[in-house]
Design an enzyme around this catalytic site. Sequence first.
Site, PDB file in Angstrom:
ATOM      1  N   CYS A   2       3.751 -21.388  29.423  1.00 61.24           N
ATOM      2  CA  CYS A   2       4.489 -23.130  29.164  1.00 61.24           C
ATOM      3  C   CYS A   2       4.660 -23.174  30.984  1.00 61.24           C
ATOM      4  O   CYS A   2       4.937 -22.845  32.045  1.00 61.24           O
ATOM      5  CB  CYS A   2       5.969 -21.869  29.247  1.00 61.24           C
ATOM      6  SG  CYS A   2       6.008 -21.325  27.368  1.00 61.24           S
ATOM      7  N   ASN A  98       9.886 -20.094  30.522  1.00 62.12           N
ATOM      8  CA  ASN A  98       8.251 -19.369  30.743  1.00 62.12           C
ATOM      9  C   ASN A  98       8.715 -18.385  30.931  1.00 62.12           C
ATOM     10  O   ASN A  98       8.922 -17.417  31.737  1.00 62.12           O
ATOM     11  CB  ASN A  98       7.644 -20.716  32.392  1.00 62.12           C
ATOM     12  CG  ASN A  98       6.521 -19.599  32.566  1.00 62.12           C
ATOM     13  OD1 ASN A  98       5.995 -19.708  33.061  1.00 62.12           O
ATOM     14  ND2 ASN A  98       5.395 -19.479  31.692  1.00 62.12           N
ATOM     15  N   GLY A  99       8.232 -17.237  29.962  1.00 59.20           N
ATOM     16  CA  GLY A  99       7.767 -16.427  30.385  1.00 59.20           C
ATOM     17  C   GLY A  99       8.372 -15.171  28.614  1.00 59.20           C
ATOM     18  O   GLY A  99       8.236 -15.851  28.294  1.00 59.20           O
ATOM     19  N   GLU A 457     -21.220 -15.346  30.275  1.00 59.46           N
ATOM     20  CA  GLU A 457     -20.503 -17.066  30.888  1.00 59.46           C
ATOM     21  C   GLU A 457     -20.433 -17.574  29.569  1.00 59.46           C
ATOM     22  O   GLU A 457     -20.018 -18.581  29.240  1.00 59.46           O
ATOM     23  CB  GLU A 457     -20.238 -17.227  32.227  1.00 59.46           C
ATOM     24  CG  GLU A 457     -20.048 -17.750  32.674  1.00 59.46           C
ATOM     25  CD  GLU A 457     -18.306 -17.728  32.694  1.00 59.46           C
ATOM     26  OE1 GLU A 457     -17.486 -16.974  31.410  1.00 59.46           O
ATOM     27  OE2 GLU A 457     -17.691 -19.250  32.493  1.00 59.46           O
ATOM     28  N   LYS A 461     -17.609 -20.242  27.444  1.00 62.92           N
ATOM     29  CA  LYS A 461     -18.039 -21.223  27.658  1.00 62.92           C
ATOM     30  C   LYS A 461     -18.204 -22.601  26.325  1.00 62.92           C
ATOM     31  O   LYS A 461     -17.382 -23.137  25.991  1.00 62.92           O
ATOM     32  CB  LYS A 461     -18.930 -22.099  28.875  1.00 62.92           C
ATOM     33  CG  LYS A 461     -18.338 -23.161  29.811  1.00 62.92           C
ATOM     34  CD  LYS A 461     -17.304 -22.774  30.503  1.00 62.92           C
ATOM     35  CE  LYS A 461     -16.130 -21.509  30.490  1.00 62.92           C
ATOM     36  NZ  LYS A 461     -15.878 -20.698  31.260  1.00 62.92           N
ATOM     37  N   GLU A 464     -15.710 -21.439  23.269  1.00 64.50           N
ATOM     38  CA  GLU A 464     -14.325 -21.952  24.325  1.00 64.50           C
ATOM     39  C   GLU A 464     -13.610 -23.675  23.381  1.00 64.50           C
ATOM     40  O   GLU A 464     -12.835 -23.736  23.875  1.00 64.50           O
ATOM     41  CB  GLU A 464     -14.295 -21.213  25.114  1.00 64.50           C
ATOM     42  CG  GLU A 464     -12.592 -21.488  26.131  1.00 64.50           C
ATOM     43  CD  GLU A 464     -12.306 -21.545  27.289  1.00 64.50           C
ATOM     44  OE1 GLU A 464     -13.630 -21.047  28.125  1.00 64.50           O
ATOM     45  OE2 GLU A 464     -11.841 -20.922  28.536  1.00 64.50           O
ATOM     46  N   HIS A 480     -31.289  -3.553  17.572  1.00 58.61           N
ATOM     47  CA  HIS A 480     -30.756  -2.816  17.296  1.00 58.61           C
ATOM     48  C   HIS A 480     -28.915  -2.579  16.542  1.00 58.61           C
ATOM     49  O   HIS A 480     -28.262  -1.918  16.468  1.00 58.61           O
ATOM     50  CB  HIS A 480     -29.530  -1.988  19.098  1.00 58.61           C
ATOM     51  CG  HIS A 480     -31.010  -1.104  19.802  1.00 58.61           C
ATOM     52  ND1 HIS A 480     -31.438  -0.312  18.761  1.00 58.61           N
ATOM     53  CD2 HIS A 480     -31.010  -1.697  20.541  1.00 58.61           C
ATOM     54  CE1 HIS A 480     -32.230   0.032  20.211  1.00 58.61           C
ATOM     55  NE2 HIS A 480     -32.526  -1.149  21.041  1.00 58.61           N
ATOM     56  N   LYS A 580      -4.509 -22.379  30.382  1.00 58.37           N
ATOM     57  CA  LYS A 580      -5.066 -21.930  31.844  1.00 58.37           C
ATOM     58  C   LYS A 580      -4.994 -21.546  32.461  1.00 58.37           C
ATOM     59  O   LYS A 580      -5.526 -20.120  32.895  1.00 58.37           O
ATOM     60  CB  LYS A 580      -4.675 -23.446  32.862  1.00 58.37           C
ATOM     61  CG  LYS A 580      -5.888 -23.853  33.958  1.00 58.37           C
ATOM     62  CD  LYS A 580      -6.883 -24.134  33.491  1.00 58.37           C
ATOM     63  CE  LYS A 580      -8.128 -23.440  34.563  1.00 58.37           C
ATOM     64  NZ  LYS A 580      -9.396 -24.008  35.084  1.00 58.37           N
TER      65      LYS A 580
HETATM   66  O1  M6R Z   1      -7.539 -17.668  36.619  1.00 60.16           O
HETATM   67  P1  M6R Z   1      -7.881 -16.379  35.861  1.00 60.16           P
HETATM   68  O2  M6R Z   1      -9.704 -16.387  36.562  1.00 60.16           O
HETATM   69  O3  M6R Z   1      -7.124 -15.316  36.070  1.00 60.16           O
HETATM   70  O4  M6R Z   1      -8.172 -16.915  33.969  1.00 60.16           O
HETATM   71  C1  M6R Z   1      -8.729 -16.038  33.348  1.00 60.16           C
HETATM   72  C2  M6R Z   1      -8.817 -16.301  32.104  1.00 60.16           C
HETATM   73  O5  M6R Z   1      -7.921 -16.467  31.292  1.00 60.16           O
HETATM   74  C3  M6R Z   1      -9.896 -17.755  31.882  1.00 60.16           C
HETATM   75  O6  M6R Z   1     -11.424 -17.387  33.482  1.00 60.16           O
HETATM   76  C4  M6R Z   1     -10.224 -17.979  31.480  1.00 60.16           C
HETATM   77  O7  M6R Z   1     -11.332 -17.062  30.811  1.00 60.16           O
HETATM   78  C5  M6R Z   1     -10.895 -19.536  31.133  1.00 60.16           C
HETATM   79  N1  M6R Z   1     -10.390 -20.280  29.861  1.00 60.16           N
HETATM   80  C6  M6R Z   1     -13.005 -19.092  30.517  1.00 60.16           C
HETATM   81  O8  M6R Z   1     -12.931 -20.657  30.920  1.00 60.16           O
END
Ligand code: M6R
Length: 585
Positions: A2, A98-99, A457, A461, A464, A480, A580
Amino acid sequence: MCGIIGYIGKNPERILLEGLKKVEYRGYDSAGMTVCRGGEFITYKEIGEVSSLASKVKLNEQFGLGIAHTRWATHGKISLENTHPHFSNNCDIALVHNGIIENFEQLREQLNLRKIECCGQTDSEVVAKMFDNLSISSLRRVLKNLVGSYAFVMLSKSGDYLYFAKNKSPLYLSKGDDCVIIASDPSCFVGYSKSYIELDDGDYGKISLKNTVIFNKNDEKINKEEKLLDFDFLSEDKSGYEHYMIKEIYQSRIVLENLIKKYQSVGLKSKLEEIKNFEFDRVYLVGCGTAYHAGLMGESFLRKSFNIDIFCEVASEFKNKNYSIDEKSLCIFISQSGETADTISALEYCKEKGGKIVAITNVEYSTIAKKAEIVLPIFAGQERAVASTKAYFAQCTLLFILTNYLKGESYEKPLKSLSHNIDFGDDNILKKIAKQICNYKNVFFIGRGNDFITAKEASLKLKEITYIFSSALPSGELKHGTLALVDENVLVIVVATDEKLFAKTINNVCEIRSRGGHLVLVTSLFVDSDVEKNFDSIIRITNLPNTLMPMQTILSLQKLAYFTALEKGNNPDKPRNLAKSVTVE
Ligand code: M6R
């Protein structure tokens, strides 16, 4: 997670909406605001993004006090009743949070005994209901009962102060010429003020246009130093791009230039030197999601150069693994935001055991940066899209810099060659493949060596932002077990940029082909026509020495995920269910 913001001054609705947009990366399940003018509350709440709220809010230039919130649901479904602000039982006090309040069920039972009921299911509303008036003493009393993490901003119908409290969730204060802003992120102050105050865990107090009162966790009145608001190339807009994600992928080129330049400075070289002089016999790299993948790349870079134990671990699993950490352990925590709860928790664990804590982060004022002994910034500028792109590029580049520095080798020369040859892929081919990907329910990425890490990675992506199931595995692992899933309905994306490993990967390609699976190759190598026949499409990228390929290869794959999300009609900047900054464990 949040995002929260509080404001005192003219035009409160407009400025609160502007601020919410800036902290929207922290969650976008629903948004709300309460403004107090002439002793009355005006409240708006909407499900979905801040733009839905903005379409309902009536702007008013007149002076007012306000608080606003953008939610990433943790406790309680996504609904208007669970949308902040929440109100005290007499409806005179409004609160944004927030929390996570861990003991909220007990607190709710105590309220119920007093015949005070909550309308929704959130932990935050329970806290709002604990207030019957708003003062420093009532705030102190409520805080003493809370277990968990919080950043609160509160206001009452009768007062001219905003009240606040912080514990393990970020919160900053700032005073402009005729206004006061409190927010989860100092980016909300840009344009209104030149400095800000960073609150520490346990701090609480109140602020008005004329007066600021802050107490620390020991209930002592304190003065806090103001920090200069210094946002290096913080760009507020999409600079003509349709989305932040694509803008940020292309920013990798500037980020690289920036890293090369910044890491020539005496100050940063002395930090690298401090790590070099530290006599470590083990290295741990820790992060989550994309940052974890960067850690895996760092592990690979370091392993090729040093004959010591080097481990990379997902932050949320770190404490479960019983790693042996002592004063000879170099513990590197990677986090774009610097606020990821799992990473912070692993960091605190290593700190307790005496490890040397290094942070690789994009946010120099973040919790992780503050807790680390040595901070290596990635200088990527604010990353707005939830899918991390330029930060991953920067984290891998920085780990390359660190490895070369520790080895006593130049990093400038190779990185300049990456800069001259940087390759974002051919848009026409990527868009064509993106269309094809939409026909599949299951996509696998395979690779060997560093290409497997890139595959992981790239797979993250893709899933996600497109919501297509995707998984990455080492090419050799397919036979396997997972090969059982391969038929004409499966697409396999093969990342193969290492000449030495290419032939073995092609064996795996043949195994997929003979079971009807469809294949896309991502390569920087020459491919002869017999091998080419196995693939439906090929993404060709400019070849560079192996150690630089991880930074090069990911760029096309990030764009492939982006174009696929567009094909699916998704907003790549705000994937569903995510945020984020992940500040809960
Ligand atoms: O802010 P951070 O780098 O610690 O975040 C880690 C992950 O939450 C972040 O990299 C997440 O996997 C991304 N949304 C991937 O694109």
